[in-house]
Design a protein around this motif. Structure first.
Motif, PDB file in Angstrom:
ATOM      1  N   MET A  56       5.864  15.035   6.780  1.00 47.91           N
ATOM      2  CA  MET A  56       5.205  14.679   8.084  1.00 47.91           C
ATOM      3  C   MET A  56       5.803  15.602   9.334  1.00 47.91           C
ATOM      4  N   GLY A  93       0.338  10.918  15.059  1.00 45.69           N
ATOM      5  CA  GLY A  93       1.161   9.814  15.044  1.00 45.69           C
ATOM      6  C   GLY A  93       0.155   8.390  15.027  1.00 45.69           C
ATOM      7  N   SER A 150      -1.572   7.421  12.703  1.00 45.66           N
ATOM      8  CA  SER A 150      -1.743   6.489  11.734  1.00 45.66           C
ATOM      9  C   SER A 150      -0.412   5.527  11.532  1.00 45.66           C
ATOM     10  N   GLU A 151       0.330   6.059  11.936  1.00 44.96           N
ATOM     11  CA  GLU A 151       1.662   5.317  12.206  1.00 44.96           C
ATOM     12  C   GLU A 151       1.767   4.215  12.990  1.00 44.96           C
ATOM     13  N   ARG A 152       1.214   4.426  14.247  1.00 43.89           N
ATOM     14  CA  ARG A 152       1.099   3.447  15.320  1.00 43.89           C
ATOM     15  C   ARG A 152      -0.018   2.294  14.879  1.00 43.89           C
ATOM     16  N   LEU A 211      -0.494   1.629  11.762  1.00 45.64           N
ATOM     17  CA  LEU A 211      -0.089   0.751  10.914  1.00 45.64           C
ATOM     18  C   LEU A 211       0.687  -0.527  11.491  1.00 45.64           C
ATOM     19  N   ILE A 247      10.200  -2.070   8.924  1.00 45.60           N
ATOM     20  CA  ILE A 247       9.552  -0.879   8.871  1.00 45.60           C
ATOM     21  C   ILE A 247      10.241  -0.044   7.991  1.00 45.60           C
ATOM     22  N   GLY A 285      11.052   8.402   9.182  1.00 43.75           N
ATOM     23  CA  GLY A 285      10.268   9.563   9.644  1.00 43.75           C
ATOM     24  C   GLY A 285      10.610  10.239  10.901  1.00 43.75           C
ATOM     25  N   SER A 319       6.448   5.179  14.092  1.00 43.46           N
ATOM     26  CA  SER A 319       6.338   3.691  14.057  1.00 43.46           C
ATOM     27  C   SER A 319       7.289   2.960  14.823  1.00 43.46           C
ATOM     28  N   CYS A 346       6.146  -3.145   7.099  1.00 44.11           N
ATOM     29  CA  CYS A 346       5.207  -1.908   7.221  1.00 44.11           C
ATOM     30  C   CYS A 346       5.740  -0.957   6.430  1.00 44.11           C
ATOM     31  N   ASP A 382       5.723   2.969   5.113  1.00 38.56           N
ATOM     32  CA  ASP A 382       5.454   4.343   5.312  1.00 38.56           C
ATOM     33  C   ASP A 382       6.196   5.295   4.840  1.00 38.56           C
ATOM     34  N   TRP A 385       0.872   1.958   4.526  1.00 36.63           N
ATOM     35  CA  TRP A 385      -0.048   3.322   4.790  1.00 36.63           C
ATOM     36  C   TRP A 385      -0.338   4.033   3.397  1.00 36.63           C
TER      37      TRP A 385
END
Length: 231
Positions: free
Chosen positions: A40, A45, A47-49, A51, A75, A79, A83, A149, A151, A189
């Motif tokens: 990553m 970001g 996608s992470e947000r 999620l 979480i 990363g 997130s 969540c 990821d 994700w």
């Protein structure tokens, strides 16, 4: 005239419990590389947000005495911190626990180059960072959460390490369900949709299984697999 190529600058390189992890700078971006595989960077970001937002939107908690419950989110994966930072910026979350297995990644956030992204989130009293493998954590913890969540991989069928694969099977999903309170939301994700994983979620007893697309700057959309533990 050939276009000049700016080589990435290695900021830190460590041998961790699961192999080599590298933090490097490429232009204005910070990148995390694990065992030679790009994981990553700090380019986007969204996608992470999404999620985190999708998990919160899917929650339908009862209102005790007319007041909303402040839900707790777990979480999986720190990363580059998108997130965590996004969750901490939302006061609706009552507690934020992040499980990260690489001590180097935690160090890069606490006092390294990634600290600018998560300094405020780490200082938030709602935030707890746990150094652990997520598969072991959900198997062993007695704690419970309203949302989980995930990821930690590129998707259920594209894991960073072979050991992560068990998390997306029957036993791993049973552990995920166990740490969720009734009505709790599991959000996963993925770089691509997986009808097979959707069916696995249903077979594991989850309800309201669906997949949301997340548009990205280039290429096919990312997705978030969403489902709910029965009440």
């Amino acid at each position: 005239m050939p276009v000049a190529y700016e080589a990435p600058e290695v900021l830190d390189r460590r041998e961790g419990p699961y192999g080599e992890v590298v933090l490097r700078r490429h232009g204005g971006l910070l990148q995390i590389i694990a065992n030679g595989c790009f994981l990553m960077d700090t380019s986007d970001g969204r996608s992470e947000r999404r999620l985190v937002d999708a998990a919160l939107a899917a929650l339908a908690r009862p209102l005790p005495r007319g007041r909303p419950v402040a839900p707790r989110v777990l979480i999986g994966g720190l990363g580059v911190g998108f997130s965590l930072a996004h969750a901490a910026a939302d006061r609706r979350w009552g507690g934020i626990t992040v499980v990260e297995r690489e001590p180097a990644v935690i160090d890069w956030h606490r006092d390294g180059p990634l600290s600018a992204l998560t300094r405020a989130a780490l200082a938030d009293p709602r935030t707890e960072v746990v150094e652990a493998d997520l598969t072991e954590f959900v198997n062993e913890t007695s704690d419970t959460f309203d949302a989980l969540c995930l990821d930690i991989d590129n998707g259920p069928g594209w894991t960073v390490t072979e050991g992560n694969g068990s998390l997306y099977g029957a036993a791993g999903l049973a552990d995920c369900a166990r740490v969720l309170r009734p009505g709790g939301v599991l959000a996963v994700w993925s770089a691509q949709p997986s009808p097979v994983f959707e069916e696995t979620l249903r077979n594991a007893g989850f309800q309201q299984v669906r997949t949301e697309e997340i548009p990205v700057a280039r290429g096919v959309p990312d997705v978030v697999h969403l489902c709910v533990r029965p009440g």
